[in-house]
Write a protein that holds these residues in place. Sequence first.
Motif: not given
Length: 85
Positions: A30-37
């Motif tokens: 989740l933290h690695a997903a560039a399109d998600l805060d």
Amino acid sequence: MVLHGSPPHEEAWKEGYNTAAMRTSVESALHAAADLDATEIIVSTIGPSIVLEGFVSRWGDSERALAIAEDIVGSGYVHCRLLVR
């Protein structure tokens, strides 16, 4: 994101794999997903299931977080309780 070499979630649970490791894998993805805060997303476990709680800024972010978690632990093993604010 599927962890290579790891059995499907249902088999992993039956074989006694560490749910903390699954929780950590979901958090990392989740933290690695560039399109998600994911700064306000809390990942926990209840039995063999992953629970996503907290806040996201858009409804699409909730769906994206759910998809990421299901890619790791399998469909049907994620309970999404994320709220949009």
